[in-house]
Design a protein around this motif. Structure first.
Motif, PDB file in Angstrom:
ATOM      1  N   MET A 295       0.822  -1.209   0.000  1.00 19.79           N
ATOM      2  CA  MET A 295       0.000   0.000   0.000  1.00 19.79           C
ATOM      3  C   MET A 295       0.856   1.259   0.000  1.00 19.79           C
ATOM      4  SD  MET A 295      -3.363  -0.066  -0.083  1.00 19.79           S
ATOM      5  CE  MET A 295      -3.831   1.415   0.775  1.00 19.79           C
ATOM      6  N   GLN A 296       2.113   1.153   0.444  1.00 16.80           N
ATOM      7  CA  GLN A 296       2.999   2.310   0.484  1.00 16.80           C
ATOM      8  C   GLN A 296       3.748   2.526  -0.822  1.00 16.80           C
ATOM      9  OE1 GLN A 296       5.532   1.682   3.852  1.00 16.80           O
ATOM     10  NE2 GLN A 296       3.845   1.546   5.313  1.00 16.80           N
ATOM     11  N   ASP A 297       3.479   1.663  -1.823  1.00 14.07           N
ATOM     12  CA  ASP A 297       4.142   1.812  -3.110  1.00 14.07           C
ATOM     13  C   ASP A 297       3.714   3.125  -3.760  1.00 14.07           C
ATOM     14  OD1 ASP A 297       4.834   1.375  -6.003  1.00 14.07           O
ATOM     15  OD2 ASP A 297       5.502  -0.543  -5.172  1.00 14.07           O
ATOM     16  N   LEU A 298       4.644   3.787  -4.387  1.00 16.43           N
ATOM     17  CA  LEU A 298       4.364   5.097  -4.981  1.00 16.43           C
ATOM     18  C   LEU A 298       3.704   4.992  -6.348  1.00 16.43           C
ATOM     19  CD1 LEU A 298       7.667   6.987  -4.055  1.00 16.43           C
ATOM     20  CD2 LEU A 298       5.470   6.982  -2.847  1.00 16.43           C
ATOM     21  N   ARG A 299       3.656   3.801  -6.923  1.00 22.25           N
ATOM     22  CA  ARG A 299       3.074   3.637  -8.260  1.00 22.25           C
ATOM     23  C   ARG A 299       1.569   3.412  -8.138  1.00 22.25           C
ATOM     24  NH1 ARG A 299       7.392  -0.939  -9.809  1.00 22.25           N
ATOM     25  NH2 ARG A 299       6.828  -1.446  -7.655  1.00 22.25           N
ATOM     26  N   THR A 300       0.796   4.243  -8.842  1.00 20.88           N
ATOM     27  CA  THR A 300      -0.667   4.174  -8.743  1.00 20.88           C
ATOM     28  C   THR A 300      -1.232   2.838  -9.226  1.00 20.88           C
ATOM     29  OG1 THR A 300      -0.805   6.573  -8.996  1.00 20.88           O
ATOM     30  CG2 THR A 300      -2.810   5.313  -9.426  1.00 20.88           C
ATOM     31  N   PRO A 301      -0.799   2.255 -10.373  1.00 23.39           N
ATOM     32  CA  PRO A 301      -1.357   0.954 -10.782  1.00 23.39           C
ATOM     33  C   PRO A 301      -1.133  -0.144  -9.756  1.00 23.39           C
ATOM     34  CG  PRO A 301      -0.240   1.980 -12.626  1.00 23.39           C
ATOM     35  CD  PRO A 301       0.085   2.800 -11.419  1.00 23.39           C
ATOM     36  N   VAL A 302       0.009  -0.099  -9.057  1.00 24.01           N
ATOM     37  CA  VAL A 302       0.275  -1.117  -8.038  1.00 24.01           C
ATOM     38  C   VAL A 302      -0.696  -0.956  -6.877  1.00 24.01           C
ATOM     39  CG1 VAL A 302       1.978  -1.988  -6.394  1.00 24.01           C
ATOM     40  CG2 VAL A 302       2.683  -1.348  -8.709  1.00 24.01           C
ATOM     41  N   ARG A 303      -0.923   0.284  -6.429  1.00 23.70           N
ATOM     42  CA  ARG A 303      -1.847   0.503  -5.321  1.00 23.70           C
ATOM     43  C   ARG A 303      -3.280   0.105  -5.709  1.00 23.70           C
ATOM     44  NH1 ARG A 303       0.843   5.437  -4.938  1.00 23.70           N
ATOM     45  NH2 ARG A 303      -1.041   6.514  -5.683  1.00 23.70           N
ATOM     46  N   ILE A 304      -3.660   0.397  -6.960  1.00 20.73           N
ATOM     47  CA  ILE A 304      -5.013   0.008  -7.403  1.00 20.73           C
ATOM     48  C   ILE A 304      -5.160  -1.510  -7.419  1.00 20.73           C
ATOM     49  CG2 ILE A 304      -6.527  -0.012  -9.425  1.00 20.73           C
ATOM     50  CD1 ILE A 304      -5.751   2.848  -9.937  1.00 20.73           C
ATOM     51  N   GLN A 305      -4.105  -2.226  -7.872  1.00 23.70           N
ATOM     52  CA  GLN A 305      -4.172  -3.694  -7.852  1.00 23.70           C
ATOM     53  C   GLN A 305      -4.228  -4.213  -6.421  1.00 23.70           C
ATOM     54  OE1 GLN A 305      -4.532  -6.002 -10.319  1.00 23.70           O
ATOM     55  NE2 GLN A 305      -4.709  -7.378  -8.562  1.00 23.70           N
ATOM     56  N   VAL A 306      -3.499  -3.556  -5.512  1.00 21.02           N
ATOM     57  CA  VAL A 306      -3.540  -3.961  -4.102  1.00 21.02           C
ATOM     58  C   VAL A 306      -4.954  -3.791  -3.548  1.00 21.02           C
ATOM     59  CG1 VAL A 306      -2.737  -3.334  -1.798  1.00 21.02           C
ATOM     60  CG2 VAL A 306      -1.099  -3.573  -3.657  1.00 21.02           C
ATOM     61  N   LEU A 307      -5.584  -2.663  -3.859  1.00 22.86           N
ATOM     62  CA  LEU A 307      -6.943  -2.430  -3.368  1.00 22.86           C
ATOM     63  C   LEU A 307      -7.929  -3.426  -3.975  1.00 22.86           C
ATOM     64  CD1 LEU A 307      -6.983   1.478  -3.455  1.00 22.86           C
ATOM     65  CD2 LEU A 307      -6.942   0.024  -1.437  1.00 22.86           C
ATOM     66  N   ARG A 308      -7.752  -3.759  -5.250  1.00 22.88           N
ATOM     67  CA  ARG A 308      -8.618  -4.772  -5.859  1.00 22.88           C
ATOM     68  C   ARG A 308      -8.414  -6.132  -5.210  1.00 22.88           C
ATOM     69  NH1 ARG A 308      -7.737  -2.980 -12.210  1.00 22.88           N
ATOM     70  NH2 ARG A 308      -9.193  -1.195 -12.170  1.00 22.88           N
ATOM     71  N   SER A 309      -7.183  -6.425  -4.840  1.00 25.59           N
ATOM     72  CA  SER A 309      -6.916  -7.692  -4.162  1.00 25.59           C
ATOM     73  C   SER A 309      -7.553  -7.708  -2.778  1.00 25.59           C
ATOM     74  CB  SER A 309      -5.402  -7.899  -4.053  1.00 25.59           C
ATOM     75  OG  SER A 309      -4.799  -7.952  -5.327  1.00 25.59           O
ATOM     76  N   PHE A 310      -7.480  -6.593  -2.063  1.00 29.16           N
ATOM     77  CA  PHE A 310      -8.185  -6.486  -0.785  1.00 29.16           C
ATOM     78  C   PHE A 310      -9.690  -6.721  -0.978  1.00 29.16           C
ATOM     79  CE2 PHE A 310      -4.650  -4.018   1.303  1.00 29.16           C
ATOM     80  CZ  PHE A 310      -4.569  -4.825   2.425  1.00 29.16           C
ATOM     81  N   ASN A 311     -10.213  -6.126  -2.039  1.00 28.26           N
ATOM     82  CA  ASN A 311     -11.648  -6.256  -2.304  1.00 28.26           C
ATOM     83  C   ASN A 311     -12.032  -7.708  -2.568  1.00 28.26           C
ATOM     84  OD1 ASN A 311     -14.233  -5.473  -2.710  1.00 28.26           O
ATOM     85  ND2 ASN A 311     -13.874  -4.300  -4.556  1.00 28.26           N
TER      86      ASN A 311
END
Length: 998
Positions: free
Chosen positions: A262-278
């Motif tokens: 979640m602390q990654d600075l790249r937006t696509p990585v954070r969006i994939q992390v949030l989708r994985s949480f979902n």
């Protein structure tokens, strides 16, 4: 090749040329003719029609022969033909298990593996992957895929990766054996980066074995620091999430990995992390979340830098709020943090999508809090009250906020279902938008009207709630024998605003389709709000204006809604008007039948003829009835008989109107039974008990016979009511495709007949049976309104004299109660069921029974001493206008009955004839909408037999429905010529004459 086969095409050709005029064999011959054409375009056109053929005729023999033909073309044809065969396999995955000789099919297409063309081999690998569900454990296929992964051609390797993904999802042995191979390829320096990105998603299927899943998870975690590129991190996180959600054991560890990224600075990585949480917050894996992970996740909200990330973050919280365990934890431990988080999102008025999603989270917490009686839920409700009105007005004025408005209204209704006080305020908010002089976008206005209907439905349910209905009655209310007073519907006070908006829409010069749809919804809102009430003259004038301004189809829909909510005067007015305009004879007779039904109900409800009401409509209150009860029932029965005749005139083989005809028959029968009850009351005065009534009662040991004619007439009335009850039960059992409202209506109607019969039984029998059990209180406003009249009947039963069983009497007081019950029945507006007008789903079973006679008039010939083998094949066809079926077919019960038609010539007089009726039952489960069964029918020698096959549908709840087709044939058993023909004597007279002759 990958980009061509990566997408799924729903259907190439929706229909055949003149497919209604052919059977399956004729269509298959037509396609076979196209396959043998010398032109490649015609061949491709024939191939792409096969999926439609499988959907229309899903018989195993046809599908097997078709795939064998396609396999021959796959081997001998060009790569273009192979590509379309691959498409057929991908689109026909529901019918692959009907290939009878799958080994032959695989063996034929596998010959392409020895081709020198890598594209042909790639097409073969993709075809094998498409049929992997039916060949998961083929060693030669596994070996071919493994060998193709080492190919030097990129197209072939990509096809092998696709096939590996398909087989790994189906075969545990393949997944385990390929784990090491795929991991070596990912870590190899010789494999290009795009190929590695295709290999990583294959790892998500390695969940068949716990050890393999652990090894794959370890491999992916080792790959994350080795390949820090954005595309690799996204692919690996996605594969790890898919693997963890299926094994559940790795969910806590995966949550920690996601929290770190979640602390990654790249937006696509954070969006994939949030989708994985979902995804991990779904129903299957949410219970595996540790409590510290929820708190850590909420603490990461500040890392979301834009509205899209905040929306995904709130979606995770919304899923967590849907689970009772995690929702309780959120309310107890993180309530303040959630309130701050949601308040921050709602306060951003430039992003209504995120704001409405935050409101959805608060609504879920409020609904759960009221259900569990949480003392802190009032704080959340205050925040909802503070922001709900602003969000509603901001999202309703612009068309691009249509989805946000839908979300606000949906969750406002959800909170209303949990708290009635908020619902009254929310109704005021919603209806105020109807009274504004603001031109809202048509889509938004339609949504607002639909939300008003949903709110009105909830309060109508509360209004007619039973005392036994959970969650709708106050716990502090005193328990009494009297029914609870009806709770007011706040929508009734807002009726002037609704009528103002309806009049404004009708008077508008332009009437597009969306505006007419809004007129229909507002009309339904008026009818639902005033259900059970007398329509004022202002409301009637509004609908008379509609008759002059809107088209016939909209008028019919308004009248249909009026019939469904019991406003039969308006319905009769519109049906009569529209029936004079339509061109089709079938529609004319259908509308005439509906008009006659509505006129009959007007007489029952108001005691006046429809023509008299039309000329002398009362302005505010319902008038006193002019016709006595006997005349009302007579006139209504006559109109129902006319409606039955009109409905028969509108029916056709394509549209048999079977439900409508059966319902009208039952309703007419029920009204005639009520007429008989009134006749009994009137006859009591003029037919006193005979002088010998006491002696007859003493001789028959039935002392109620001393009251004479009235006792027998009441018992006859009980039989008629029970006949109505049984007819309603049969109609219920035959209505498999009916919606839930219709089935509830039939249940309440059946209970009403049973309750009325029980009340009369308690009068005319010394020891009546137990009262019927009310199985439903109605989950819809119209059925609960109907059920409330049954509750009033139960209360009216208490007015009967309390007498011991051995000293019962039949007096005027008893019959007055019966008349009062009939008044309750007739004055309760009949809400016609929805299935009377609309068929929202259709389930048909087409049967093929063999053997079949040469012609319809000839019997099937069977040799003596042999059994008859009857084979049954059938196809299930489903059609639904809804996204979800009301009920689905789980299995089909086949019932075969054989009955002797002609008596045996060898039976002697004086002997009891054998029981020649045989009944065989079999339950079969459809496989991909295809069912088959067989019977071995034992038939005795000599005579003709009537063989009848009946089909019953069993749904997913185990309920049997009498909706299947019925087939019959005549079977003639030939006499055995080797046996003596004159074994038993035909008659005693012939035996006597032969004795005298010799």
């Amino acid at each position: 090749m990958a980009h061509l086969t990566g997408t799924r095409v729903s259907m190439f050709n929706e229909s055949f040329l003149n497919d209604n005029e052919h059977d399956s064999n004729a269509v298959l011959m037509e396609l076979d003719k196209g396959l043998r054409s010398a032109k490649q375009g015609i061949q491709c056109e024939a191939i792409v029609r096969f999926p439609r053929l499988f959907e229309k005729y899903p018989f195993p023999i046809l599908i097997n022969s078709s795939f064998i033909k396609l396999a021959e073309f796959f081997v001998s044809g060009s790569n273009l033909l192979r590509f379309w065969v691959l498409r057929v396999c991908q689109q026909s995955e529901n019918h692959l298990d009907k290939i009878l000789n799958i080994d032959n099919f695989v063996r034929r297409i596998f010959m392409v593996m020895h081709s020198n063309d890598p594209v042909a081999r790639a097409l073969l690998l993709r075809t094998l992957g498409a049929v992997s569900r039916v060949i998961p454990e083929k060693p030669q296929v596994h070996h071919a895929i493994r060998r193709a992964l080492d190919s030097h051609d990129t197209v072939e390797v990509e096809a092998a990766i696709y096939a590996s993904s398909c087989f790994a999802a189906q075969s545990s042995s393949f997944a385990i054996s390929m784990c090491a191979k795929i991991s070596d390829m990912i870590e190899s320096l010789q494999v290009p980066v795009p190929m590695k990105l295709l290999l990583i998603p294959v790892l998500r299927h390695m969940h068949h074995d716990a050890n393999t899943a652990a090894l794959v998870s370890k491999l992916c975690l080792e790959l994350l620091p080795k390949y820090p590129a954005q595309s690799f991190v996204v692919a690996i996180i996605n594969a790890l999430t898919q693997l963890s959600s299926r094994t559940l054991v790795g969910v806590p560890g995966q949550l920690n990995v996601l929290l770190d990224f979640m602390q990654d600075l790249r937006t696509p990585v954070r969006i994939q992390v949030l989708r994985s949480f979902n995804e991990l917050a779904g129903k299957q894996s949410v219970n595996a979340w540790p409590k510290p992970a929820i708190g850590a996740l909420i603490g990461k909200f500040n890392l979301c830098t834009n509205g899209a990330e905040q929306f995904l973050f709130l979606s995770i919280l919304l899923k967590l709020s849907e689970c009772p365990l995690t929702c309780q934890h959120l309310l107890n431990e993180h309530r303040d943090a959630l309130l701050r988080l949601c308040n921050e999102c709602i306060s951003k008025l430039d992003d209504y999508t995120t704001a409405t999603q935050a409101m959805a989270v608060l609504a879920a917490l409020v609904a759960f809090g009221f259900k569990k009686q949480d003392p802190h839920v009032d704080i959340i409700l205050e925040m909802v009250d503070l922001h709900m009105e602003g969000l509603l007005f901001c999202t309703s004025r612009r068309a691009e906020f249509n989805r946000d408005l839908r979300r606000v209204l949906a969750y406002g209704i959800r909170i209303t279902q949990a708290n009635a006080e908020f619902g009254a305020d929310f109704i005021e908010m919603v209806t105020n938008t109807l009274g504004d002089n603001v031109d809202y976008p048509p889509e938004n206005l339609q949504l607002i009207c639909e939300a008003a209907v949903g709110l009105c439905e909830h309060f109508q349910l509360r209004k007619y709630a039973f005392s036994t209905t959970e969650g709708l009655e106050d716990d502090a209310a005193m328990e009494t024998d009297e029914p609870a007073p009806p709770k007011p519907n706040p929508m009734l006070a807002r009726l002037p605003l609704i009528l103002y908006k309806l009049n404004k829409l009708v008077d508008s010069e332009e009437q597009p389709e969306q505006l007419l749809r809004t007129v229909e919804i507002l009309s339904a809102l008026v009818f639902q709000t005033t259900m059970g009430c007398y329509l004022t003259q202002e409301v009637v004038h509004c609908f008379e204006k509609c008759i002059e301004r809107v088209n016939c189809w909209t008028l019919y829909r308004i009248a249909r809604t009026a019939s469904r909510y019991g406003h039969h005067y308006v319905a009769a007015h519109i049906y009569t008007k529209v029936s004079q305009i339509v061109i089709s004879d079938h529609m004319h007779y259908f509308l005439v039948s509906l008009a006659q039904i509505s006129q009959a109900e007007c007489i029952l409800n108001y005691g006046r003829e429809y023509a008299y009401m039309r000329d002398n409509y009362a302005p505010a209150e319902a008038p006193e009835p002019l016709l006595p009860l006997m005349r009302r029932l007579e006139a209504a029965s006559n109109l129902y008989q006319q409606a039955l005749a009109s409905m028969r005139a509108c029916s056709s083989p394509q549209h048999p109107c079977s439900f409508q005809l059966e319902y009208l028959k039952i309703r007419a029968q029920f009204l005639q039974t009520l007429h008989l009850a009134v006749t009994v009351k009137n006859a009591q005065v003029i037919v006193p008990p005979p002088a010998i009534a006491g002696s007859l009662a003493q001789n028959s040991r039935d002392y109620l016979q001393k009251f004479g004619h009235v006792t027998n007439q009441l018992r006859k009335l009980v039989k008629s009511l029970k006949a109505c009850e049984e007819t309603y039960a049969r109609l219920y059992k035959s209505s498999f495709d009916a919606d839930n409202v219709t089935l509830e209506f039939l249940e309440v109607a059946e209970f009403q007949c049973a309750l009325f019969a029980h009340i009369i039984e308690s009068i005319c029998y010394a020891t009546p049976p137990e009262p019927p059990v009310f199985l439903t209180t109605g989950n819809h406003p119209e059925t609960r309104f109907f059920a409330a009249s049954c509750q009033r009947m139960e209360q009216m039963q208490k007015n009967l004299p309390q007498e011991p069983p051995n000293a019962k009497t039949i007096s005027n007081r008893h019959l007055d109660v019966i008349i009062a019950l009939i008044e309750i029945i007739t004055k309760t507006s009949l809400c016609l069921p929805r299935y009377f007008f609309q068929i929202l789903q259709s389930t048909q079973i087409k049967l093929s029974v063999s053997p079949q006679p040469r012609s319809a008039t000839e019997p099937v010939i069977v040799q003596s001493g042999s059994n008859l083998v009857i084979k049954v094949e059938g196809v299930l066809q489903h059609f639904s206008k809804q996204q979800k079926h009301f009920r689905r077919v789980d299995s089909v019960q086949l019932s075969l009955t054989s009955q002797l038609l002609t008596p045996r010539p060898g039976n002697e007089l004086g002997k009891t004839p054998n029981n020649d009726t045989v009944t065989l039952n079999q339950i079969v489960k459809p496989q991909r909408d295809f069912l088959s069964g067989s019977f071995l029918l034992p038939i005795s020698s000599g005579g003709q037999f009537q063989v009848t096959l009946e089909t019953f549908v069993v749904d997913e709840h185990g309920i049997t429905w009498c909706t299947g087709p019925k087939s019959s044939m005549v079977v003639r058993v030939l006499d055995d010529p080797t046996k003596p023909a004159a074994a038993p004597v035909a008659s005693t007279s012939q035996a006597a004459s032969q004795a005298r002759r010799y």
